[in-house]
Design an enzyme around this catalytic site. Structure first.
Site, PDB file in Angstrom:
ATOM      1  N   CYS A  43       0.804  -1.224   0.000  1.00 25.52           N
ATOM      2  CA  CYS A  43       0.000   0.000   0.000  1.00 25.52           C
ATOM      3  C   CYS A  43       0.837   1.275   0.000  1.00 25.52           C
ATOM      4  CB  CYS A  43      -0.953   0.016   1.200  1.00 25.52           C
ATOM      5  SG  CYS A  43      -2.186  -1.310   1.152  1.00 25.52           S
ATOM      6  N   HIS A  84      -3.260   7.516   2.865  1.00 22.12           N
ATOM      7  CA  HIS A  84      -3.644   6.229   2.305  1.00 22.12           C
ATOM      8  C   HIS A  84      -5.048   5.903   2.779  1.00 22.12           C
ATOM      9  CE1 HIS A  84      -3.824   2.128   1.170  1.00 22.12           C
ATOM     10  NE2 HIS A  84      -3.576   1.627   2.375  1.00 22.12           N
ATOM     11  N   ASN A 133      -9.939   0.318  -0.161  1.00 19.10           N
ATOM     12  CA  ASN A 133      -8.480   0.358  -0.135  1.00 19.10           C
ATOM     13  C   ASN A 133      -7.949  -0.119  -1.482  1.00 19.10           C
ATOM     14  OD1 ASN A 133      -5.741  -0.003   0.272  1.00 19.10           O
ATOM     15  ND2 ASN A 133      -5.952  -1.092   2.205  1.00 19.10           N
TER      16      ASN A 133
END
Length: 330
Positions: free
Chosen positions: A120, A257, A287
């Site tokens: 990520c 994020h 996500n």
């Protein structure tokens, strides 16, 4: 810490993003038989829907579309690009890199093109690499992409992970500038925490179907990841501010994020930032791993929220563990 004092900066000249057409809502997951509910997902993550890549739609396709939009926004032609760095943990192929596949789709050749896998945090890591190329004079115009088709590695029977992720891509064009741009970037990793967030299949490790938990899937100890992420992001945010001699009140925007709304809220609270100054897309995108930060940044720019001259902080945390931040004078 990655930080230099020379007078060459990597300025974000343009942003772009792309989301697959198919939308999967929380209610759709329930209809698919996932043991969950809209209330359960929203209360724990803030996610209401996510985008899913169509059959045959690859990570390179998403990244290519985001790149086209970033190039258009920057007023830059593909043949001006002298570096392509793609953050992804879901490449089209083991090799060649997804960056070279996107390079071919753009109709250019010759410049370096490669992938960075930091889960990520992939986009922040890729941005750091491109920033260093520009600061050193090795690049003048770089294309940085974060792109994922993470839903291809989900176990749709595991409600703790399948509700979290979506597909998408974001991109920025960086140009060398003598006055403003990326002020500093900061990267960290802790391989000792690998088993808290990982995928058990690889080339060297192989695929062993008779072993427990075999198969391409995201495996995550959610509570442990949450606790570690909050602490790590607190530290890396402070690190960016201290490195530039700035107080947290100097920040105009936080572009985090988009993993979990509660983690984002915890970071904002640590900075004493109103949520009105935090870019939130997790409710719409889920996500998207390395795609999430550039997707959120592009939405913030195109909506008119982020303006030239403002100070923005990007941050991300993901498997590895790997995490990082970038402080940018946009």
């Amino acid at each position: 810490m990655i930080h230099t004092d020379n007078r060459i900066f990597a300025r974000i000249a343009g942003t772009g993003s792309y989301l697959p057409q198919q939308i999967l809502t929380n209610e759709d997951l329930v209809k698919r038989g996932v043991d969950t509910s809209d209330e359960w997902i929203v209360s724990r993550t803030g996610i209401r829907q996510r985008h899913i890549a169509a059959a045959g739609e690859l990570t390179s396709d998403l990244g290519y579309q985001a790149a086209l939009r970033a190039l258009e926004a920057a007023g830059v032609s593909a043949d001006e690009i002298d570096l392509i760095v793609v953050g992804t943990t879901t490449p089209d192929l083991i090799f060649p890199s997804t960056a070279t596949i996107i390079q071919r789709k753009l109709g250019v050749a010759g410049c370096p093109a490669f992938d960075v896998n930091a889960a990520c945090s992939g986009f922040v890591y890729a941005l750091t690499v491109a920033d260093k190329f520009i600061r050193s004079g090795a690049s003048r115009t770089a294309l940085v992409i974060g792109a994922e088709t993470l839903t291809r590695m989900l176990d749709w029977n595991d409600r703790n992970t399948c509700v979290l992720f979506g597909d998408g891509a974001g991109a920025v064009v960086l140009k060398a500038d003598d006055s403003t741009g990326i002020l500093s970037t900061h990267m960290h990793a802790d391989g000792g925490k690998k088993d808290l967030l990982w995928n058990p299949v690889g080339v060297s490790a192989g695929f062993k179907p008779d072993e427990p938990n075999a198969g391409v899937r995201v495996m995550m100890a959610g509570n442990d990841v949450f606790k570690y992420a909050v602490k790590a992001l607190d530290a890396v945010v402070d690190e960016a501010l201290v490195a530039n001699g700035l107080d947290k009140t100097a920040l105009d925007w936080l572009v985090p994020h988009q993993a979990n709304l509660r983690i984002i809220e915890a970071t904002a609270k640590r900075l004493d930032m109103s949520m009105e100054r935090v870019i939130i897309t997790v409710d719409k995108h889920g996500n998207t791993s390395s795609g999430s930060v550039p997707l959120a940044l592009d939405e913030a720019v195109r909506s008119g929220k982020v303006q030239r001259g403002q100070l923005i902080l990007l941050e991300a945390f993901g498997g590895g563990f790997a995490w990082g931040s970038a402080l940018i004078r946009y």
